[in-house]
Design an enzyme around this catalytic site. Structure first.
Site, PDB file in Angstrom:
ATOM      1  N   ASP A  23       3.697  -0.560  -6.639  1.00  0.00           N
ATOM      2  CA  ASP A  23       4.427   0.728  -6.280  1.00  0.00           C
ATOM      3  C   ASP A  23       5.060   1.347  -7.238  1.00  0.00           C
ATOM      4  O   ASP A  23       5.468   1.033  -8.490  1.00  0.00           O
ATOM      5  CB  ASP A  23       5.319   0.418  -5.359  1.00  0.00           C
ATOM      6  CG  ASP A  23       5.665   1.429  -4.312  1.00  0.00           C
ATOM      7  OD1 ASP A  23       5.237   2.471  -4.387  1.00  0.00           O
ATOM      8  OD2 ASP A  23       6.838   1.471  -4.036  1.00  0.00           O
ATOM      9  N   ASN A  71      -2.307   3.569   3.815  1.00  0.00           N
ATOM     10  CA  ASN A  71      -2.674   4.282   2.720  1.00  0.00           C
ATOM     11  C   ASN A  71      -3.708   5.456   3.265  1.00  0.00           C
ATOM     12  O   ASN A  71      -3.760   6.498   2.438  1.00  0.00           O
ATOM     13  CB  ASN A  71      -2.977   3.697   1.568  1.00  0.00           C
ATOM     14  CG  ASN A  71      -1.971   2.930   0.714  1.00  0.00           C
ATOM     15  OD1 ASN A  71      -2.007   1.872   0.133  1.00  0.00           O
ATOM     16  ND2 ASN A  71      -0.751   3.436   0.853  1.00  0.00           N
TER      17      ASN A  71
HETATM   18  C1  FPP Z   1       1.579   2.645  -4.685  1.00  0.00           C
HETATM   19  O1  FPP Z   1       2.066   3.684  -5.580  1.00  0.00           O
HETATM   20  C2  FPP Z   1       0.191   2.555  -5.026  1.00  0.00           C
HETATM   21  C3  FPP Z   1      -1.037   2.529  -4.430  1.00  0.00           C
HETATM   22  C4  FPP Z   1      -0.834   2.957  -2.816  1.00  0.00           C
HETATM   23  C5  FPP Z   1      -2.208   2.292  -4.883  1.00  0.00           C
HETATM   24  C6  FPP Z   1      -2.478   1.330  -5.978  1.00  0.00           C
HETATM   25  C7  FPP Z   1      -3.469   1.640  -6.666  1.00  0.00           C
HETATM   26  C8  FPP Z   1      -3.716   1.360  -7.881  1.00  0.00           C
HETATM   27  C9  FPP Z   1      -2.765   0.537  -8.769  1.00  0.00           C
HETATM   28  C10 FPP Z   1      -5.058   1.722  -8.825  1.00  0.00           C
HETATM   29  C11 FPP Z   1      -6.148   1.096  -8.401  1.00  0.00           C
HETATM   30  C12 FPP Z   1      -5.990  -0.060  -8.608  1.00  0.00           C
HETATM   31  C13 FPP Z   1      -6.868  -1.026  -9.464  1.00  0.00           C
HETATM   32  C14 FPP Z   1      -6.391  -2.526  -9.569  1.00  0.00           C
HETATM   33  C15 FPP Z   1      -7.981  -0.719  -9.965  1.00  0.00           C
HETATM   34  P1  FPP Z   1       2.570   5.211  -4.564  1.00  0.00           P
HETATM   35  O2  FPP Z   1       1.464   6.017  -4.925  1.00  0.00           O
HETATM   36  O3  FPP Z   1       3.150   4.622  -3.388  1.00  0.00           O
HETATM   37  O4  FPP Z   1       3.770   5.608  -5.725  1.00  0.00           O
HETATM   38  P2  FPP Z   1       5.088   6.430  -5.271  1.00  0.00           P
HETATM   39  O5  FPP Z   1       5.929   5.353  -4.093  1.00  0.00           O
HETATM   40  O6  FPP Z   1       5.727   6.473  -6.374  1.00  0.00           O
HETATM   41  O7  FPP Z   1       4.668   7.488  -4.471  1.00  0.00           O
END
Ligand code: FPP
Length: 244
Positions: A23, A71
């Site tokens: 996150d 998501n």
């Molecule tokens: C949460 O951060 C992250 C996600 C919903 C997506 C996770 C995806 C990746 C790390 C990229 C793809 C992964 C791989 C392993 C190739 P957020 O967007 O909710 O962050 P925020 O809370 O700061 O908005």
């Protein structure tokens, strides 16, 4: 002759299975005036580094929350960018498989993913099944409640087919109906990004997990942060409901 007993620190225990909610990508990007996608891109690199480090310290299982059932509510642009990153990551992982020797497994309902991504996931899982060492479990279109419901439906179907009786259901048997069948429960669940919640992640499997929360955002989460989490785990007194 006087012998001074040498003080040696107890060797640190590396958990068998660590799970991570990746996150903070969006905030990481926002703080830099970049689009959220840029945070996911750096987040994917952070994952690559952590997966390699996990292998080097002898971790057996690393489960990561890459895309939740919730998501899909994000903009088409952001969802598309995450899916593209996953596709690219898997394509590269398949190409470099013999060098990295990481086993891949996927938890979640993959039917909603693009046929290309599904095919890459299938190839990655199939071709990597021969490797020993770390196994990475990617949670894709994954939700803990949905996983429990799916297991309940699978058991109900076994009962309806006369292959099982309701009173035969045990925790062990139910565990075998989860995506994580055959994999030990995570001992340590890490959530970077500063939020103190678990967001529908591994609800069944983390019944006795130790949680570790940190304000570090996922793109900045590196081996040093994983070490800090493992150190904290080593200082926990795990009682599993027993007395102190
Ligand atoms: C949460 O951060 C992250 C996600 C919903 C997506 C996770 C995806 C990746 C790390 C990229 C793809 C992964 C791989 C392993 C190739 P957020 O967007 O909710 O962050 P925020 O809370 O700061 O908005």
């Amino acid at each position: 002759m006087l012998f001074r007993k040498k003080k040696t620190a107890a060797p640190r225990v590396i958990p068998t299975h660590i799970a991570i909610v990746m996150d903070g990508n969006g905030r990481w990007a926002k703080r830099r005036g970049l689009p959220r996608q840029a945070g996911h891109k750096v987040g994917a690199e952070a994952f690559r580094t952590i997966a390699n480090y996990a292998k080097s310290i002898g971790l057996s299982y690393l489960t990561v929350y890459a895309f939740s059932t919730e998501n899909w509510k994000r903009s088409d642009e952001e969802v598309g960018a995450i899916m593209e990153l996953l596709e690219r990551y898997l394509r590269e992982a398949i190409a470099d498989m013999d060098k990295n020797r990481v086993r891949f497994c996927f938890f979640g309902d993959l039917s909603r993913l693009s046929p290309e991504l599904r095919e890459e996931a299938r190839i990655a899982a199939e071709r990597s099944s021969k490797y020993e060492g770390v196994q990475v479990n990617f949670c894709l279109n994954y939700g803990g409640r949905a996983e429990i419901l799916r297991a309940a439906q699978r058991f109900a179907a076994q009962c309806a087919a006369g292959e099982a009786k309701p009173e035969e259901l045990t925790e062990q048997r139910f565990s075998e109906l989860m995506y994580s069948a055959g994999i030990p429960d995570p001992e340590l669940v890490i959530r970077p990004g500063g939020e103190l919640r678990i967001s529908n992640f591994l609800l069944w499997q983390s019944a006795y997990a130790e949680y570790y929360f940190t304000d570090v955002l996922w793109p900045d989460f590196g081996p040093k942060e994983l070490d800090l989490a493992i150190d904290a785990f080593n200082h926990r007194n795990r009682r599993f409901g027993g007395a102190k």
